[in-house]
Write an enzyme that holds these catalytic residues in place. Sequence first.
Site, short mmCIF file in Angstrom:
data_model
loop_
_atom_site.label_atom_id
_atom_site.label_comp_id
_atom_site.label_asym_id
_atom_site.label_seq_id
_atom_site.Cartn_x
_atom_site.Cartn_y
_atom_site.Cartn_z
CD1 TRP A 113 -2.32 -1.88 0.24
CD2 TRP A 113 -2.63 -1.54 2.44
NE1 TRP A 113 -3.26 -2.79 0.68
CE2 TRP A 113 -3.47 -2.62 2.03
CE3 TRP A 113 -2.65 -1.16 3.76
CZ2 TRP A 113 -4.31 -3.28 2.90
CZ3 TRP A 113 -3.49 -1.82 4.65
CH2 TRP A 113 -4.32 -2.87 4.22
CG ASN A 155 -2.12 -1.74 -10.79
OD1 ASN A 155 -2.51 -1.48 -11.92
ND2 ASN A 155 -2.96 -1.96 -9.78
CD GLU A 180 -3.72 -3.34 -20.02
OE1 GLU A 180 -3.76 -2.24 -20.62
OE2 GLU A 180 -3.25 -4.38 -20.52
CG ASP A 236 -5.12 1.37 -11.97
OD1 ASP A 236 -4.91 0.24 -11.52
OD2 ASP A 236 -4.84 1.71 -13.13
CG ASP A 273 1.93 -6.51 -6.51
OD1 ASP A 273 1.71 -7.66 -6.11
OD2 ASP A 273 1.10 -5.58 -6.43
CE LYS A 304 -4.95 -10.64 -15.04
NZ LYS A 304 -5.88 -11.80 -14.90
CD GLU A 309 0.72 -11.01 -8.35
OE1 GLU A 309 -0.01 -11.64 -7.58
OE2 GLU A 309 0.82 -9.76 -8.32
CG ASP A 348 -0.65 -12.67 -3.22
OD1 ASP A 348 -0.95 -11.94 -2.25
OD2 ASP A 348 0.08 -12.27 -4.16
#
EC number: 3.2.1.1
Length: 496
Positions: A102, A140, A181, A194, A225, A228, A249, A316
Amino acid sequence: MKFLTQAIVACVVAATARAATPEQWRGRSIYQLLTDRYARTDGRTTAACDTQNRDFCGGTWRGIINRLDYIQRMGFTAIWISPVTYNIPDRTLYGYGYHGFWQQDLYKLNDHFGTAEDLKELSKILHERGMYLMVDVVANHNGWNGDWRTVDYSRFYPFNDQKYFHRYCPLLNYSNQTEVEDCWLGDSKVVLPDLNTQDSSVVEQYGKWIKELVSNYSIDGLRVDTAKLVDKAFWSSFQQAAGVFCSGEVFAGDAFYTCDYQNSLDSVLNYPQYWPLMLFLNSTTGTSGPLLDSLSSMQSTCKDVSVLGTFSENHDLPRFASQTDDMALAKNVLAYTVLSDGIPIVYAGQEQHYSGYADPDNREATWLSGYSQESELFKLLTAVNSVRNRALYLDESYATYHIHALWNDPNTAVFRKGYDGYQIISVITNKGASSGSWMLTVENVGLAPGKNVVDVLTCKQITVGDGGYLVIVMDGGLPRVYFPVDAAKGSGICGL
């Protein structure tokens, strides 16, 4: 063992390397740890850590330094640590950001883990030991304590304005790549704004930051991280700026979808193989077919399977032992993880048979095990890492050979990986600890008749028969890992 130090130093790139390449990483084996949960500066092994509290438990970079012997004795040649950046500072309805995902300030370190000097010292000591440092990074999103309407963008750095972020939309449909995305993770308790990674300013600033981070702390590789959730063009630029090995990942089971990210990043985690591996080995009712199919699919689809991250646990996912307490199955899954294609990754606590089901229960404090070196899985990892390191020491190209099945039935598969005369032959089964004894005859193993091989897990030797076959006695559902005796001599494996 004498061999471990010899192989680590001799078969891999010198510890002074500062821009580790995929070629240098493919011979590595990685021990993944959550910085907050691996080791404390004070060395205490009884300090409480209630995973349900989702609080900081006191693990530090200095603590990792003090417990590197434990990792290296298992034969690992790299560690993967949590993100190092400053996170949400206050407690959220989901607890604290002890995990590191975070982030709010890229240029400020997470002081729960230590100082800049501590992180530099960790990197320095790893390199002195011939080991690599992999750091988890997030591009991300940022983290915010609250819902999307309350975000104060001025609290972020360097992305301190709403213009750097996608407009809010909740990520609900993972089959819609545009939504994947552009939309946001999180909920009304903790939302993850994002980043607009298609924006040239965001690309430029991320490139500047990652280049400095890698340089300042002599980082050898990055685990990326939520890869995708970010456009592939961004990753190409990011990796170029980083100048070191990057493994993304990509949480997906489709080989074609996952492997396509290897055109933008050096590597991805091998999720397409993870799920078939679990179907085969986390119970005695699975079958080997889907695993062999996934193996073939990744080999034919991915740009380079030798640098994929191969794993059977991570922070995870449910611990393997949360799905079955059968120790024989746990040994089989670890043997396959280390000896399959790619760079093996073992998650801290797996060697102690930790059994937390899912986040947060799978984020236990490693120190509560006392770092026991007498656990059955610690010993197994030491053995299989040793034989893999030995094969690499004899010929670095071992890592580029594809593993393939010599023989299989629904419950057992016999694999070969390596070069003629020095290959590793492994037998993986899901029959379980109560299965008793049985015999396999495996033909065309690629070894000359009369050659002696040793099972590195039991140290028992057998001889290749006329015509190049092996007669293998299985017992108690345990794996077998055979290596030529003449190749093992001088390594310390099984006293050879």
